[in-house]
Design a protein around this motif. Structure first.
Motif, short mmCIF file in Angstrom:
data_model
loop_
_atom_site.label_atom_id
_atom_site.label_comp_id
_atom_site.label_asym_id
_atom_site.label_seq_id
_atom_site.Cartn_x
_atom_site.Cartn_y
_atom_site.Cartn_z
N LEU A 91 53.45 -4.75 41.30
CA LEU A 91 53.46 -3.61 40.38
C LEU A 91 52.23 -2.72 40.63
O LEU A 91 51.11 -3.23 40.66
N TRP A 99 56.22 -2.41 33.57
CA TRP A 99 56.10 -1.17 34.36
C TRP A 99 55.64 -0.04 33.44
O TRP A 99 54.74 0.72 33.79
N TYR A 119 52.42 2.20 33.73
CA TYR A 119 52.63 3.65 33.93
C TYR A 119 51.90 4.47 32.85
O TYR A 119 51.24 5.46 33.14
N LYS A 174 59.37 2.19 41.46
CA LYS A 174 60.45 1.70 40.58
C LYS A 174 61.82 1.97 41.22
O LYS A 174 62.72 1.13 41.19
#
Ligand code: 6MZ
Length: 350
Positions: free
Chosen positions: A13, A315, A319, A343
């Motif tokens: 990630l 995520w 983000y 993504k």
């Protein structure tokens, strides 16, 4: 035991690290290597090696003793440069794409001025740009234990460094042992930092202290570090909690640091829970990945397991952290693109 799939997701990630102290982030391997170059007498070297091997921090007090030992090693510009290079490499290898490193300029009689200290960190940040796919910024720290005169000096150095390196020097931090020193005296320095165009990332309520926490909120800092003791269940008050929630100031949360220093009981009782459920702006950080033997991926993993977050939520958490960075709008847009592309790739291969 870490869940392999989850850990691997968290490692891959793209991540944003906004709360990392340089000296606390040095890995054991780097620290032991650097100790050879520090000029420490043999007995102290042996002591340092033993301490590093047994480094287990069970309280804030112990933690600050460990920083004193690390500071005995990081005593000249060449060592600072190498330490910063290694720390940046560690974060880049952990999938961090944007890093705000914070550090307290330190003078060592006969071997380093504060200006040389800052320049050594900035040199490493510049050099690392050519090596790793990571944006790195510097936040200049003010150590509350060192007092107001040193704080004024650090701010002046930060102002000068920002003039020369506006792309790197982006903010001012207030940190140090929260059990030491009254906050009031620092207010004019921090107000001046604001007026000089610095966003503020202030350690706040790491231990219970209602008056100090109110004073910090009154400064309207751009971000708060830890924010452990706002909620009435965590040594704060309903008024403080309400003030934080309505001010919507982003909080940098360091799960392992707080558990290891015993400022929260355990992961389950971490204030991440309240803040996340409230939709309050938060960002996960490592604090001192060397001292606490952690990584940002590990922190995401712990948050996922403790608070039952799925991959989409992880995520999104990562983000959203971009919003709170002291980066330019252009850099933030670039980061958002990196996250969205990542993504999309993941969805395409699913
Ligand atoms: C408050 C902390 C901290 O600046 O020498 N520091 N201050 N709370 C914490 N929670 C555990 N962790 C680190 O990095 C080490 C310094 O960062 C601050 C302390 O002032 C410590 O001496 P630098 O790079």
């Amino acid at each position: 035991m870490m869940n392999e799939g989850l850990l691997s997701f968290c490692e891959k990630l793209p991540k944003v690290e906004l709360h990392a102290h340089l000296n606390g982030s040095i890995s054991d391997e780097t620290l032991l290597e650097l100790s050879q170059a520090s000029g420490l007498p043999e007995e102290e070297l042996v002591e340092l090696h033993n301490i590093v091997k047994n480094m287990k921090c069970r309280s804030l007090k112990e933690c600050f003793k460990i920083f004193d030992i690390i500071h005995k090693v990081t005593v000249k510009p060449s060592i600072i440069r190498r330490a910063a290079m290694d720390v940046i490499k560690d974060f880049a290898n952990d999938g961090v794409v944007y890093l705000e490193l914070r550090s307290t300029p330190r003078r060592v009689e006969g071997s380093m001025t504060k200006k040389e200290y800052i320049n050594a960190v900035i040199d490493s940040i510049r050099e690392s740009r050519n090596i790793h796919p990571i944006i790195v910024k510097l936040i200049i720290s003010i150590d509350r234990k060192a007092g107001v005169l040193e704080a004024e000096e650090n701010l002046q150095l930060a102002i000068e460094a920002k003039e020369i390196h506006p792309d790197i020097v982006v903010g001012v931090d207030f940190s140090g042992n929260p059990a030491i020193g009254a906050f009031d005296g620092f207010i004019p320095v921090l107000e001046k930092a604001h007026k000089s165009g610095f966003p503020l990332a202030l350690h706040c309520a790491e231990v219970p202290s209602v008056e100090e926490t109110e004073n910090i909120l009154n400064l309207k800092p751009e971000r708060l570090g830890h924010g452990t003791c706002f909620h009435p269940d965590a040594g704060g008050t309903q008024e403080l909690w309400n003030a934080l929630i309505s001010a919507k100031i982003p909080v940098e949360l360091c799960l392992t640091s707080n558990v290891m220093t015993a400022t929260v009981k355990d992961y389950k009782n971490h204030h991440f829970d309240y803040l996340y459920k409230h939709g309050h702006p938060i960002v996960l950080g490592t604090d001192d990945k060397g001292v606490f033997s952690t990584s940002l991926s590990a922190e995401y993993c712990i948050a996922a397991k403790t608070f039952e977050l799925n991959n989409d939520q992880l995520w999104q958490l990562s983000y959203d952290s971009i919003n709170y960075a002291f980066a330019s709008d252009y850099e933030k847009e670039k980061l958002r693109e990196i996250f969205k592309e990542w993504k999309q790739k993941l969805l395409n291969t699913a």
